[in-house]
Write an enzyme that holds these catalytic residues in place. Structure first.
Site, mmCIF file in Angstrom:
data_model
loop_
_atom_site.group_PDB
_atom_site.id
_atom_site.type_symbol
_atom_site.label_atom_id
_atom_site.label_comp_id
_atom_site.label_asym_id
_atom_site.label_seq_id
_atom_site.Cartn_x
_atom_site.Cartn_y
_atom_site.Cartn_z
ATOM 1 N N CYS A 115 59.255 -107.977 -31.791
ATOM 2 C CA CYS A 115 59.849 -108.294 -33.246
ATOM 3 C C CYS A 115 59.953 -106.588 -33.835
ATOM 4 O O CYS A 115 60.391 -106.756 -34.934
ATOM 5 C CB CYS A 115 59.128 -109.145 -33.960
ATOM 6 S SG CYS A 115 59.114 -110.683 -33.256
ATOM 7 N N HIS A 256 60.118 -107.755 -41.641
ATOM 8 C CA HIS A 256 60.310 -108.587 -40.414
ATOM 9 C C HIS A 256 60.416 -110.051 -40.948
ATOM 10 O O HIS A 256 59.652 -110.401 -41.457
ATOM 11 C CB HIS A 256 59.419 -108.348 -39.241
ATOM 12 C CG HIS A 256 59.427 -109.572 -38.367
ATOM 13 N ND1 HIS A 256 60.730 -109.709 -37.742
ATOM 14 C CD2 HIS A 256 58.475 -110.335 -37.501
ATOM 15 C CE1 HIS A 256 60.558 -110.687 -36.696
ATOM 16 N NE2 HIS A 256 59.392 -111.088 -36.769
ATOM 17 N N ASN A 286 63.065 -116.443 -37.434
ATOM 18 C CA ASN A 286 62.641 -115.249 -36.573
ATOM 19 C C ASN A 286 63.481 -114.841 -35.572
ATOM 20 O O ASN A 286 63.487 -115.370 -34.416
ATOM 21 C CB ASN A 286 61.148 -115.278 -36.114
ATOM 22 C CG ASN A 286 60.582 -114.160 -35.555
ATOM 23 O OD1 ASN A 286 61.029 -113.144 -35.231
ATOM 24 N ND2 ASN A 286 59.314 -114.279 -35.398
HETATM 25 N N1 ACO Z 1 55.582 -129.694 -36.987
HETATM 26 C C1 ACO Z 1 54.609 -130.431 -37.710
HETATM 27 N N2 ACO Z 1 53.203 -130.323 -37.512
HETATM 28 C C2 ACO Z 1 52.844 -129.251 -36.465
HETATM 29 C C3 ACO Z 1 53.809 -128.438 -35.908
HETATM 30 C C4 ACO Z 1 55.210 -128.689 -36.220
HETATM 31 N N3 ACO Z 1 56.303 -127.893 -35.684
HETATM 32 N N4 ACO Z 1 53.443 -127.298 -35.350
HETATM 33 C C5 ACO Z 1 51.959 -127.452 -35.494
HETATM 34 N N5 ACO Z 1 51.687 -128.468 -35.958
HETATM 35 C C6 ACO Z 1 50.479 -129.326 -36.590
HETATM 36 C C7 ACO Z 1 49.432 -128.737 -35.588
HETATM 37 O O1 ACO Z 1 49.346 -129.616 -34.579
HETATM 38 C C8 ACO Z 1 48.150 -129.157 -36.376
HETATM 39 O O2 ACO Z 1 47.765 -130.236 -36.501
HETATM 40 P P1 ACO Z 1 46.326 -130.553 -36.654
HETATM 41 O O3 ACO Z 1 45.637 -130.300 -37.968
HETATM 42 O O4 ACO Z 1 46.300 -132.173 -36.484
HETATM 43 O O5 ACO Z 1 45.676 -130.146 -35.313
HETATM 44 C C9 ACO Z 1 48.803 -128.690 -37.927
HETATM 45 O O6 ACO Z 1 50.250 -128.790 -37.723
HETATM 46 C C10 ACO Z 1 48.432 -127.212 -38.189
HETATM 47 O O7 ACO Z 1 48.816 -126.407 -37.392
HETATM 48 P P2 ACO Z 1 48.438 -124.892 -37.478
HETATM 49 O O8 ACO Z 1 48.880 -124.107 -36.164
HETATM 50 O O9 ACO Z 1 47.111 -124.517 -37.875
HETATM 51 O O10 ACO Z 1 49.744 -124.261 -38.575
HETATM 52 P P3 ACO Z 1 49.861 -123.128 -39.267
HETATM 53 O O11 ACO Z 1 49.801 -123.336 -40.917
HETATM 54 O O12 ACO Z 1 48.937 -121.855 -38.741
HETATM 55 O O13 ACO Z 1 51.648 -122.940 -38.944
HETATM 56 C C11 ACO Z 1 52.496 -121.372 -37.704
HETATM 57 C C12 ACO Z 1 51.871 -122.450 -37.770
HETATM 58 C C13 ACO Z 1 53.888 -121.635 -38.460
HETATM 59 C C14 ACO Z 1 53.100 -121.274 -36.233
HETATM 60 C C15 ACO Z 1 51.616 -120.245 -38.157
HETATM 61 O O14 ACO Z 1 50.583 -120.116 -37.471
HETATM 62 C C16 ACO Z 1 52.513 -118.710 -38.106
HETATM 63 O O15 ACO Z 1 53.451 -118.633 -38.629
HETATM 64 N N6 ACO Z 1 52.043 -117.923 -37.204
HETATM 65 C C17 ACO Z 1 52.739 -116.545 -36.834
HETATM 66 C C18 ACO Z 1 53.782 -116.783 -35.751
HETATM 67 C C19 ACO Z 1 54.548 -115.795 -35.582
HETATM 68 O O16 ACO Z 1 55.234 -115.076 -36.581
HETATM 69 N N7 ACO Z 1 55.178 -115.343 -34.413
HETATM 70 C C20 ACO Z 1 56.306 -114.401 -33.964
HETATM 71 C C21 ACO Z 1 55.416 -113.095 -33.704
HETATM 72 S S1 ACO Z 1 56.479 -112.085 -33.405
HETATM 73 C C22 ACO Z 1 57.101 -111.533 -31.872
HETATM 74 O O17 ACO Z 1 56.855 -110.833 -31.289
HETATM 75 C C23 ACO Z 1 57.864 -112.765 -31.227
#
Ligand code: ACO
Length: 329
Positions: A115, A256, A286
């Site tokens: 990214c 980004h 993204n």
């Molecule tokens: N829909 C509903 N529930 C979900 C989903 C979904 N799509 N995904 C996860 N959950 C659930 C999980 O199972 C978890 O449930 P639990 O509490 O019963 O275990 C709960 O939601 C919370 O999950 P978390 O993973 O803790 O959620 P978080 O608030 O961290 O959000 C997210 C997840 C959006 C992925 C966040 O961590 C994030 O944005 N991380 C950065 C990701 C990113 O930017 N990646 C790109 C990198 S760049 C590259 O080079 C490609």
């Protein structure tokens, strides 16, 4: 006289197919409400069929940038493409674009910085322009991660979309425009937080070693989130320090577009008001290396980014890598 690398023109490309959060509700156990609340994403664009993909997006964005620059492709000295999803492992996407636009005197290669691909590519191209090695560089940021996503994995399927942007970077003398400063950083110890196992020389496709390994994007979301919040702020502070500027001298912030919460936390750390923060994550999700040039393109099209303005761009991604550029538009 100082020689600067100035962005002359910008182009973009997006697939037409829109995939909304409601569409995703039919594929995986998720909800529009959860996705909007946690990421700010409402919909994304995805490539369809055999023709649409990274090469197709890169070429369309490049053609627009070249046409708008008025520069003869024969005068381009370098085609540099930030991408981690090329049509082939090799040859590079940059070489395909070089051929298709008729840049017969250009070197061409891809930059693998996920990214942060556009941040890295622009920084390197600008160094070659300012050193006098070349006069014009076509710099592309593009990805088609929809083809690398496991559409059954709700933790990643909601995040990514496809898109591209490209700029023509040219040498100019006696100007205060151009790339003013850059910071590129990395921490390979975090490579495991977001990766694809299969397809390289460690776990080749179809090999015994590849059995049971991950063929699609896998991510430890919380780790990447923590890293992103820290690294975006870190890169911005370092690059501002390098150019001797304070955040209030920035006219527009184009970060980004991964997650609205990550963007808001970086803007808060810099003390930037919402009207200076460009956002399109709600429309495209993204788009990896496509994200920053797409943001710059739309900001300019919407009249938020004008010649002479100072723009701060920052990105982070798999590697782990991160970096920032300060550009006078
Ligand atoms: N829909 C509903 N529930 C979900 C989903 C979904 N799509 N995904 C996860 N959950 C659930 C999980 O199972 C978890 O449930 P639990 O509490 O019963 O275990 C709960 O939601 C919370 O999950 P978390 O993973 O803790 O959620 P978080 O608030 O961290 O959000 C997210 C997840 C959006 C992925 C966040 O961590 C994030 O944005 N991380 C950065 C990701 C990113 O930017 N990646 C790109 C990198 S760049 C590259 O080079 C490609």
């Amino acid at each position: 006289m100082s020689r600067r690398a100035v962005i002359q023109s910008i182009g973009h490309a997006l697939p037409t197919k829109v995939l909304t959060n409601t569409d995703l509700e039919k594929l995986i156990d998720t909800s529009d409400e959860w996705i909007v609340q946690r990421t700010g994403i409402r919909e994304r664009r995805v490539c369809e069929g055999p023709i649409e993909g990274t090469g197709w997006l890169a070429l369309n964005a490049s053609r627009e940038a070249v046409d708008r620059s008025g520069i003869d492709p024969m005068d381009i000295g370098l085609v540099l493409c930030g991408t981690v999803s090329g049509d082939y492992i090799w040859p590079s996407t940059a070489c395909m674009v070089q051929d298709q636009i008729g840049a017969k005197h250009a070197g061409a290669f891809d930059v693998s910085a996920a990214c942060a691909g556009f941040i890295y590519a622009l920084s390197n191209a600008a160094a070659m322009v300012t050193s006098g090695q070349i006069d014009h560089a076509l710099v592309i940021g593009v990805d088609c991660l929809s083809k690398q996503v496991n559409w059954e994995d709700r933790s990643t399927a909601i995040l990514f979309g496809d898109g591209a942007g490209a700029v023509m970077l040219s040498a100019m003398e006696d100007t205060d425009r151009g790339l003013l400063g850059t910071v590129l950083l990395s921490d390979g110890s975090g490579g495991k937080f977001i990766c694809i196992d299969v397809g390289g020389s460690r776990y080749p496709w179809g090999s015994e070693q590849a059995i049971g390994k991950r063929e699609k994007i896998t991510m430890m979301g919380n780790e990447v989130y923590r890293f992103a919040v820290q690294s975006m702020g870190d890169a911005c502070c370092k690059v501002l320090d390098r150019v001797g500027m304070t955040p209030d001298e920035i006219d527009l912030f184009v970060p980004h577009q991964a997650n609205i919460r990550i963007i808001e936390s970086s803007a808060k750390r810099l003390g930037l008001p919402p009207e200076k923060v460009f956002l399109n994550v709600h429309k495209y999700g993204n788009t990896s290396a496509g994200s920053i040039p797409l943001g710059l393109y739309e900001a300019e099209a919407e009249g938020k980014l004008k010649k002479g303005m100072t723009v701060l761009t920052v990105g982070f991604g798999a590697g782990l890598v991160w970096g920032a550029n300060v550009i006078r538009w």
